[in-house]
Design a protein around this motif. Structure first.
Motif, PDB file in Angstrom:
ATOM      1  N   TYR A 171       0.817  -1.210   0.000  1.00 46.21           N
ATOM      2  CA  TYR A 171       0.000   0.000   0.000  1.00 46.21           C
ATOM      3  C   TYR A 171       0.852   1.262   0.000  1.00 46.21           C
ATOM      4  O   TYR A 171       0.343   2.345  -0.307  1.00 46.21           O
ATOM      5  CB  TYR A 171      -0.979  -0.051   1.179  1.00 46.21           C
ATOM      6  CG  TYR A 171      -1.868  -1.263   1.046  1.00 46.21           C
ATOM      7  CD1 TYR A 171      -2.976  -1.240   0.196  1.00 46.21           C
ATOM      8  CD2 TYR A 171      -1.538  -2.451   1.669  1.00 46.21           C
ATOM      9  CE1 TYR A 171      -3.755  -2.366   0.014  1.00 46.21           C
ATOM     10  CE2 TYR A 171      -2.308  -3.593   1.488  1.00 46.21           C
ATOM     11  CZ  TYR A 171      -3.419  -3.545   0.656  1.00 46.21           C
ATOM     12  OH  TYR A 171      -4.168  -4.683   0.453  1.00 46.21           O
ATOM     13  N   CYS A 172       2.132   1.123   0.308  1.00 47.61           N
ATOM     14  CA  CYS A 172       3.029   2.273   0.171  1.00 47.61           C
ATOM     15  C   CYS A 172       3.185   2.643  -1.301  1.00 47.61           C
ATOM     16  O   CYS A 172       3.134   3.823  -1.670  1.00 47.61           O
ATOM     17  CB  CYS A 172       4.388   1.951   0.785  1.00 47.61           C
ATOM     18  SG  CYS A 172       4.323   1.608   2.559  1.00 47.61           S
ATOM     19  N   LEU A 173       3.371   1.623  -2.142  1.00 48.66           N
ATOM     20  CA  LEU A 173       3.462   1.886  -3.574  1.00 48.66           C
ATOM     21  C   LEU A 173       2.110   2.344  -4.123  1.00 48.66           C
ATOM     22  O   LEU A 173       2.050   3.245  -4.974  1.00 48.66           O
ATOM     23  CB  LEU A 173       3.932   0.637  -4.315  1.00 48.66           C
ATOM     24  CG  LEU A 173       4.068   0.762  -5.828  1.00 48.66           C
ATOM     25  CD1 LEU A 173       5.040   1.878  -6.206  1.00 48.66           C
ATOM     26  CD2 LEU A 173       4.515  -0.566  -6.448  1.00 48.66           C
ATOM     27  N   LEU A 180       2.049   3.536  10.300  1.00 44.40           N
ATOM     28  CA  LEU A 180       1.200   2.368  10.078  1.00 44.40           C
ATOM     29  C   LEU A 180       1.316   1.447  11.282  1.00 44.40           C
ATOM     30  O   LEU A 180       2.420   1.124  11.731  1.00 44.40           O
ATOM     31  CB  LEU A 180       1.625   1.603   8.820  1.00 44.40           C
ATOM     32  CG  LEU A 180       1.507   2.330   7.478  1.00 44.40           C
ATOM     33  CD1 LEU A 180       1.827   1.366   6.339  1.00 44.40           C
ATOM     34  CD2 LEU A 180       0.114   2.919   7.293  1.00 44.40           C
ATOM     35  N   GLY A 181       0.183   0.999  11.790  1.00 44.66           N
ATOM     36  CA  GLY A 181       0.185   0.083  12.921  1.00 44.66           C
ATOM     37  C   GLY A 181      -1.231  -0.212  13.360  1.00 44.66           C
ATOM     38  O   GLY A 181      -2.205   0.235  12.756  1.00 44.66           O
ATOM     39  N   TRP A 182      -1.321  -0.999  14.423  1.00 42.50           N
ATOM     40  CA  TRP A 182      -2.588  -1.212  15.141  1.00 42.50           C
ATOM     41  C   TRP A 182      -2.492  -0.368  16.400  1.00 42.50           C
ATOM     42  O   TRP A 182      -1.703  -0.668  17.298  1.00 42.50           O
ATOM     43  CB  TRP A 182      -2.741  -2.691  15.521  1.00 42.50           C
ATOM     44  CG  TRP A 182      -3.518  -3.510  14.560  1.00 42.50           C
ATOM     45  CD1 TRP A 182      -3.550  -3.394  13.211  1.00 42.50           C
ATOM     46  CD2 TRP A 182      -4.380  -4.599  14.897  1.00 42.50           C
ATOM     47  NE1 TRP A 182      -4.370  -4.341  12.667  1.00 42.50           N
ATOM     48  CE2 TRP A 182      -4.896  -5.100  13.687  1.00 42.50           C
ATOM     49  CE3 TRP A 182      -4.753  -5.198  16.089  1.00 42.50           C
ATOM     50  CZ2 TRP A 182      -5.777  -6.186  13.638  1.00 42.50           C
ATOM     51  CZ3 TRP A 182      -5.621  -6.279  16.044  1.00 42.50           C
ATOM     52  CH2 TRP A 182      -6.137  -6.766  14.837  1.00 42.50           C
ATOM     53  N   ASP A 242      -8.687   3.049  -1.251  1.00 39.43           N
ATOM     54  CA  ASP A 242      -9.726   2.028  -1.337  1.00 39.43           C
ATOM     55  C   ASP A 242      -9.085   0.675  -1.076  1.00 39.43           C
ATOM     56  O   ASP A 242      -7.981   0.392  -1.558  1.00 39.43           O
ATOM     57  CB  ASP A 242     -10.383   2.033  -2.713  1.00 39.43           C
ATOM     58  CG  ASP A 242     -11.187   3.299  -2.965  1.00 39.43           C
ATOM     59  OD1 ASP A 242     -11.654   3.915  -1.987  1.00 39.43           O
ATOM     60  OD2 ASP A 242     -11.330   3.677  -4.145  1.00 39.43           O
ATOM     61  N   PHE A 243      -9.774  -0.183  -0.325  1.00 41.89           N
ATOM     62  CA  PHE A 243      -9.171  -1.460   0.023  1.00 41.89           C
ATOM     63  C   PHE A 243      -9.416  -2.511  -1.040  1.00 41.89           C
ATOM     64  O   PHE A 243     -10.539  -2.728  -1.487  1.00 41.89           O
ATOM     65  CB  PHE A 243      -9.704  -1.985   1.353  1.00 41.89           C
ATOM     66  CG  PHE A 243      -9.210  -3.378   1.656  1.00 41.89           C
ATOM     67  CD1 PHE A 243      -7.862  -3.608   1.857  1.00 41.89           C
ATOM     68  CD2 PHE A 243     -10.082  -4.455   1.701  1.00 41.89           C
ATOM     69  CE1 PHE A 243      -7.385  -4.890   2.118  1.00 41.89           C
ATOM     70  CE2 PHE A 243      -9.624  -5.729   1.967  1.00 41.89           C
ATOM     71  CZ  PHE A 243      -8.269  -5.938   2.177  1.00 41.89           C
ATOM     72  N   ALA A 251      -3.691  -0.806   6.788  1.00 39.16           N
ATOM     73  CA  ALA A 251      -2.805   0.111   6.060  1.00 39.16           C
ATOM     74  C   ALA A 251      -3.576   0.964   5.066  1.00 39.16           C
ATOM     75  O   ALA A 251      -3.372   2.189   4.998  1.00 39.16           O
ATOM     76  CB  ALA A 251      -1.716  -0.676   5.338  1.00 39.16           C
ATOM     77  N   SER A 252      -4.445   0.364   4.284  1.00 39.64           N
ATOM     78  CA  SER A 252      -5.163   1.150   3.274  1.00 39.64           C
ATOM     79  C   SER A 252      -6.038   2.214   3.927  1.00 39.64           C
ATOM     80  O   SER A 252      -6.179   3.326   3.402  1.00 39.64           O
ATOM     81  CB  SER A 252      -5.995   0.238   2.369  1.00 39.64           C
ATOM     82  OG  SER A 252      -7.024  -0.409   3.089  1.00 39.64           O
TER      83      SER A 252
END
Length: 362
Positions: free
Chosen positions: A111-113, A158-160, A187-188, A180-181
């Motif tokens: 999701y970084c890309l 990014l994390g929980w 959009d996931f 992450a998204s």
């Protein structure tokens, strides 16, 4: 002339500037893709509004990215609209992984890309597993932990977090990749990761199966590995344990448990059977079919493609994704519904060796 400054360093900072120092503007922040209870589709939601004069500024507590538009009105007329995410185009954005987990790292890196492609910016990434991704994602810039990154317009973690200011949706109620998204305002959809891996020669000439029996909590474990291992051996397979700290369950243990060696064993294996753990994500990440024993999570929590999932919906299951409960790392026997009762861990005790054998691909 109305001008502004925007940065999003763990929270949206907005500063209003104008040649007319005495003017007062009505400024409204609208989330154009808000999740509103009771509504099936995202809605516009006002999340902040104030009167502002040039030279004043505001910073939101919300740390995750979201589709915010800022409307500036003067004397009742909208004189400027700013779409925050559009401000990232052509600029540097820093994404920091706050989880050391192998599975989280593999799940979130695609999701970084995707963020870079969607918002047309230059993305700098810091993970605890850069060596797995750096050469596989030449489009991204990777930096080590604790490195100061200069000339950025935005930074996000990014994390929980279990914190409404850090993530828009309770993380336990969504697929792991969607954590992450959501934070990145994407959009996931499930995206397979790239992993920096070049296969070497087959480590075992005969047919063999890889297993991974260990994980970070008792609720993830399965209880009948010795019996499964013996059955697989009777079928003529060597059984190789991938976990670093595996118990003596009858499988062969790897002496070299470096991830590069583990990936090579997984790549050449005739089959892999594991739990909801980092090794399963690694196996999936290198394009191998995964047989996963997981009944403590809901079926949509882990990856869906190229996976055979073994569950038993007739017993207690899915506590990991129940928002009523929060995993207690300090309690090895954490079983929120049935701890200290005969039903403790029935989610995995109810899955038999035969259930696993019948689910194995031909």
């Amino acid at each position: 002339m109305i001008t502004h400054k925007i940065m999003h360093i763990n929270g949206l900072y907005f500063e209003l500037t104008d040649d007319h120092k005495d003017r007062e503007y009505d400024v409204t922040f609208v989330d154009r893709n808000a999740t509103v209870p009771g509504m099936s589709l995202p809605q516009n939601e006002t999340i902040y509004e104030s009167k502002m004069k040039p030279g004043s500024w505001v910073k939101l507590n919300r740390r995750y990215f979201s589709d915010i538009s800022i409307f500036i009105k003067y004397q009742g007329r909208t004189v400027k609209q700013i779409n925050v995410l559009d401000e990232f185009a052509g600029k540097r954005v820093f994404i920091v992984f706050e989880s050391k987990s192998l599975g989280d790292s593999i799940a979130w890196i695609p999701y970084c890309l995707e963020f870079q492609k969607t918002y047309k910016c230059h993305v700098v990434v810091s993970t605890f597993k850069n060596f797995l991704f750096e050469s596989a994602y030449p489009e991204l810039e990777f930096v080590g932990r604790g490195v100061t990154v200069h000339n950025i317009v935005a930074q996000v973690e990014l994390g929980w977090f279990w914190n409404k200011d850090c993530e828009p949706v309770h993380p336990a109620t969504i697929p792991l990749q969607q954590a992450a998204s959501n934070i990145l305002a994407l959009d996931f959809q499930e995206i397979e990761p790239r992993i920096a891996f070049t296969p070497k020669e087959r480590p075992i000439p005969s047919k063999y199966i890889c297993i991974s029996t260990r994980s970070t909590a008792q609720c993830k474990h399965w209880y009948y590995w010795p019996q499964l291992i013996e059955r697989l051996k009777s079928w003529g397979y060597r059984v190789i344990e991938m976990s670093q700290e595996a118990d003596d369950l009858g499988a062969e243990k790897l002496e070299d448990t470096s991830l590069n060696n583990v990936m090579n064993y997984l790549h050449h294996a005739d089959m892999f059977v594991g739990l909801s753990s980092g090794i399963s994500w690694l196996n999936w990440g290198i394009g191998k079919h995964t047989v996963m024993i997981s009944n403590f999570t809901t079926p949509d929590h882990e990856f869906q493609g190229n996976c055979t999932r073994i569950t038993n919906m007739e017993v207690c299951n899915g506590c990991w994704n129940n928002p009523k409960f929060r995993f207690n790392k300090g309690d090895w026997n954490w079983c929120p519904e049935h701890e200290d009762t005969p039903r403790q861990f029935e989610c995995h005790r109810s899955i038999s060796v035969e259930d696993v054998l019948l689910s194995l691909p031909n």
